[in-house]
Design a protein around this motif. Sequence first.
Motif, PDB file in Angstrom:
ATOM      1  N   LEU A 203     -22.407  -9.632   4.627  1.00  0.00           N
ATOM      2  CA  LEU A 203     -21.667  -8.410   5.102  1.00  0.00           C
ATOM      3  C   LEU A 203     -20.318  -8.761   5.700  1.00  0.00           C
ATOM      4  N   GLY A 204     -19.562  -7.496   5.392  1.00  0.00           N
ATOM      5  CA  GLY A 204     -18.144  -7.878   6.086  1.00  0.00           C
ATOM      6  C   GLY A 204     -17.716  -6.371   6.443  1.00  0.00           C
ATOM      7  N   VAL A 205     -16.742  -6.479   7.395  1.00  0.00           N
ATOM      8  CA  VAL A 205     -15.953  -5.077   8.016  1.00  0.00           C
ATOM      9  C   VAL A 205     -14.583  -4.969   7.433  1.00  0.00           C
ATOM     10  N   VAL A 206     -14.392  -3.793   6.697  1.00  0.00           N
ATOM     11  CA  VAL A 206     -13.154  -3.620   6.195  1.00  0.00           C
ATOM     12  C   VAL A 206     -12.043  -3.166   7.157  1.00  0.00           C
ATOM     13  N   THR A 207     -10.966  -3.890   7.383  1.00  0.00           N
ATOM     14  CA  THR A 207     -10.047  -3.732   8.187  1.00  0.00           C
ATOM     15  C   THR A 207      -9.090  -2.483   7.753  1.00  0.00           C
ATOM     16  N   ALA A 208      -8.844  -2.358   6.521  1.00  0.00           N
ATOM     17  CA  ALA A 208      -7.796  -1.302   6.129  1.00  0.00           C
ATOM     18  C   ALA A 208      -8.113  -1.416   4.348  1.00  0.00           C
ATOM     19  N   ILE A 209      -7.855  -0.220   3.855  1.00  0.00           N
ATOM     20  CA  ILE A 209      -7.623  -0.317   2.372  1.00  0.00           C
ATOM     21  C   ILE A 209      -6.224  -0.312   2.295  1.00  0.00           C
ATOM     22  N   CYS A 210      -6.088  -1.412   1.431  1.00  0.00           N
ATOM     23  CA  CYS A 210      -4.492  -1.562   1.072  1.00  0.00           C
ATOM     24  C   CYS A 210      -3.734  -0.676   0.512  1.00  0.00           C
ATOM     25  N   GLY A 211      -2.591  -0.412   0.893  1.00  0.00           N
ATOM     26  CA  GLY A 211      -1.315   0.331   0.295  1.00  0.00           C
ATOM     27  C   GLY A 211      -1.078  -0.256  -1.209  1.00  0.00           C
ATOM     28  N   ILE A 212      -0.691   0.583  -1.966  1.00  0.00           N
ATOM     29  CA  ILE A 212      -0.179   0.160  -3.332  1.00  0.00           C
ATOM     30  C   ILE A 212       1.238   0.533  -3.912  1.00  0.00           C
ATOM     31  N   GLU A 213       2.008  -0.351  -4.220  1.00  0.00           N
ATOM     32  CA  GLU A 213       3.254   0.173  -4.946  1.00  0.00           C
ATOM     33  C   GLU A 213       3.276  -0.552  -6.165  1.00  0.00           C
ATOM     34  N   ARG A 214       4.016   0.159  -7.025  1.00  0.00           N
ATOM     35  CA  ARG A 214       4.222  -0.452  -8.448  1.00  0.00           C
ATOM     36  C   ARG A 214       5.587  -0.143  -8.888  1.00  0.00           C
ATOM     37  N   THR A 282       5.845  -5.116 -15.156  1.00  0.00           N
ATOM     38  CA  THR A 282       5.269  -4.352 -14.285  1.00  0.00           C
ATOM     39  C   THR A 282       5.279  -5.340 -12.884  1.00  0.00           C
ATOM     40  N   VAL A 283       5.292  -4.743 -11.951  1.00  0.00           N
ATOM     41  CA  VAL A 283       4.940  -5.625 -10.628  1.00  0.00           C
ATOM     42  C   VAL A 283       4.224  -4.781  -9.841  1.00  0.00           C
ATOM     43  N   GLU A 284       2.904  -5.246  -9.337  1.00  0.00           N
ATOM     44  CA  GLU A 284       2.070  -4.343  -8.519  1.00  0.00           C
ATOM     45  C   GLU A 284       1.858  -5.318  -7.171  1.00  0.00           C
ATOM     46  N   ILE A 285       2.254  -4.552  -6.027  1.00  0.00           N
ATOM     47  CA  ILE A 285       2.019  -4.898  -4.924  1.00  0.00           C
ATOM     48  C   ILE A 285       0.920  -4.194  -3.923  1.00  0.00           C
ATOM     49  N   ARG A 286       0.071  -4.914  -3.146  1.00  0.00           N
ATOM     50  CA  ARG A 286      -0.704  -4.293  -2.359  1.00  0.00           C
ATOM     51  C   ARG A 286      -0.954  -5.365  -1.027  1.00  0.00           C
ATOM     52  N   GLY A 297       8.396  -5.263  -1.413  1.00  0.00           N
ATOM     53  CA  GLY A 297       9.030  -4.527  -2.574  1.00  0.00           C
ATOM     54  C   GLY A 297      10.486  -4.717  -2.523  1.00  0.00           C
ATOM     55  N   THR A 298      11.174  -4.694  -1.541  1.00  0.00           N
ATOM     56  CA  THR A 298      12.443  -4.833  -1.295  1.00  0.00           C
ATOM     57  C   THR A 298      13.085  -6.189  -1.611  1.00  0.00           C
ATOM     58  N   GLU A 316      16.920  -3.477 -14.173  1.00  0.00           N
ATOM     59  CA  GLU A 316      16.709  -2.260 -13.526  1.00  0.00           C
ATOM     60  C   GLU A 316      14.951  -2.445 -12.867  1.00  0.00           C
ATOM     61  N   MET A 317      14.861  -2.282 -11.667  1.00  0.00           N
ATOM     62  CA  MET A 317      13.566  -2.213 -10.978  1.00  0.00           C
ATOM     63  C   MET A 317      13.607  -1.147 -10.308  1.00  0.00           C
ATOM     64  N   THR A 318      12.494  -0.254 -10.687  1.00  0.00           N
ATOM     65  CA  THR A 318      12.246   0.971 -10.308  1.00  0.00           C
ATOM     66  C   THR A 318      10.629   0.978  -9.755  1.00  0.00           C
ATOM     67  N   ARG A 319      10.713   1.553  -8.471  1.00  0.00           N
ATOM     68  CA  ARG A 319       9.328   1.771  -8.042  1.00  0.00           C
ATOM     69  C   ARG A 319       8.854   3.232  -8.643  1.00  0.00           C
ATOM     70  N   THR A 320       7.639   2.943  -9.216  1.00  0.00           N
ATOM     71  CA  THR A 320       7.061   4.353 -10.014  1.00  0.00           C
ATOM     72  C   THR A 320       5.899   4.774  -9.372  1.00  0.00           C
ATOM     73  N   TYR A 321       5.267   4.062  -8.107  1.00  0.00           N
ATOM     74  CA  TYR A 321       4.224   4.736  -7.615  1.00  0.00           C
ATOM     75  C   TYR A 321       3.982   4.208  -5.937  1.00  0.00           C
ATOM     76  N   ALA A 322       3.752   4.715  -5.339  1.00  0.00           N
ATOM     77  CA  ALA A 322       3.477   4.277  -3.945  1.00  0.00           C
ATOM     78  C   ALA A 322       2.321   4.806  -3.300  1.00  0.00           C
ATOM     79  N   GLN A 323       1.373   4.319  -2.650  1.00  0.00           N
ATOM     80  CA  GLN A 323       0.416   4.815  -1.854  1.00  0.00           C
ATOM     81  C   GLN A 323      -0.086   4.182  -0.707  1.00  0.00           C
ATOM     82  N   ALA A 324       0.242   4.887   0.555  1.00  0.00           N
ATOM     83  CA  ALA A 324       0.224   4.068   1.886  1.00  0.00           C
ATOM     84  C   ALA A 324      -1.355   3.327   2.121  1.00  0.00           C
TER      85      ALA A 324
END
Length: 410
Positions: A203-214, A282-286, A297-298, A316-324
């Motif tokens: 078992l583990g304890v979750v510290t945070a749910i990752c934010g995501i940007e694409r 595509t580049v996805e970062i979590r 991302g920067t 051309e590199m465009t951020r298409t999605y971001a979720q905190a």
Amino acid sequence: MNETAEFGRAAVDWIDRLAAVSEPGPGVTRMPFSDEHRRVLPLVQEMMEDAGLSVSMDAAGTLIGRRKGPAGAPVLLLGSHQDSVRQGGAYDGAMGVVLPALALKAIRGEELPFAIELLCFADEEGARFPTALMGPRALAGTFDMASLELKDPDGISLRRAMTDFGLEPEELPGLKRDPAGIIGWIECHIEQGPVLEAEGEALGVVTAICGIERHAVRLTGQAAHAGTVPMALRRDTLAGAAELVAAVEARARGTDGLLATVGALRVQPGVVNAVPGAVDMTVEIRAPEDAVREAAGTALTDAARRIADARGLEVEMTRTYAQAATPCDAGLQDALEAAIRASGGEGRRLASGATHDSSAMADLCPVAMMFLACRDGVSHNPAEYCPPEVMGQAVAAYTTLLSRMGAEGR
Ligand SMILES: [Zn+2]
């Protein structure tokens, strides 16, 4: 048989019974507001009633099992989701309803100074409609009513599917809860990754749910004959893209908690004897911390520019999605860790790279998650598996957690 082994056996029974309600084919396929969804509800209701809960369904199709508390007492929310991806596993979602139900059954006779609601959400995965998390969003007051017009691949709108299911979508805004009466939300879920298993932890304890940007990246150079243009005179976009892929990997490998992936890449013209003139990737970062993700991302956008400049390419590199990111509540994390330790584990902390019902519940109240070890890290797949002893230990941890929260009068 000791208590933990009995919990594990009971968990396997319920997981098997729920998994049997599926569209034909490998694994579990249970879409929201489908015939399978309709057929699984009486089983979930039976399981909840077996735990002494009184069962109802809200306008979002969330099945709610309620355990009464003293008059005016706050409520603790537990649960997860009934739905699956297509040809998914038996544990994702369902397990997060089964295990707390078994814990509530075990502590049926105990008095607690709060009420408990066990929630079984209809749609977490978003596998049928291009939206998800309706149940928790309705409770948090963040559900966008315009989503009701979104359609499934058969052209059936969410509104129509819900109405056919016997629900009243117009009542959704009325589901919004008052945060003042809520202690928090605790979800357990299969890890869907290899970390706990690799460390021999159940078992583990979750510290945070990752934010995501694409990001969408387009590199433009010059398509050319592979035999006639000397190396020094080429503007090869794929060679540039390869450098960027390596930079993405290096950034993530060198940063604690950061995950970065180039998951899609398209080469033009994509033939054996031509220098590639254009690449789309595509580049996805979590990351569990937004600042870490945004800095990556920067930095990677700068790297793309440097790589392109050095090779005479345009980029051309465009951020298409971001979720905190969604941080889990510190107090609930400590309580979970203590309960896991009491059941013989370490309470290993880890971030969740995937989104969960907890992500949406965090807009309503403090949230916490317990992860269960997953065989070979495989999930969203018929081979998904969580051993009975791991599930048994999780039920034991839940009973300890609830009893202790009761004793502390939280
Ligand atoms: Zn899930």
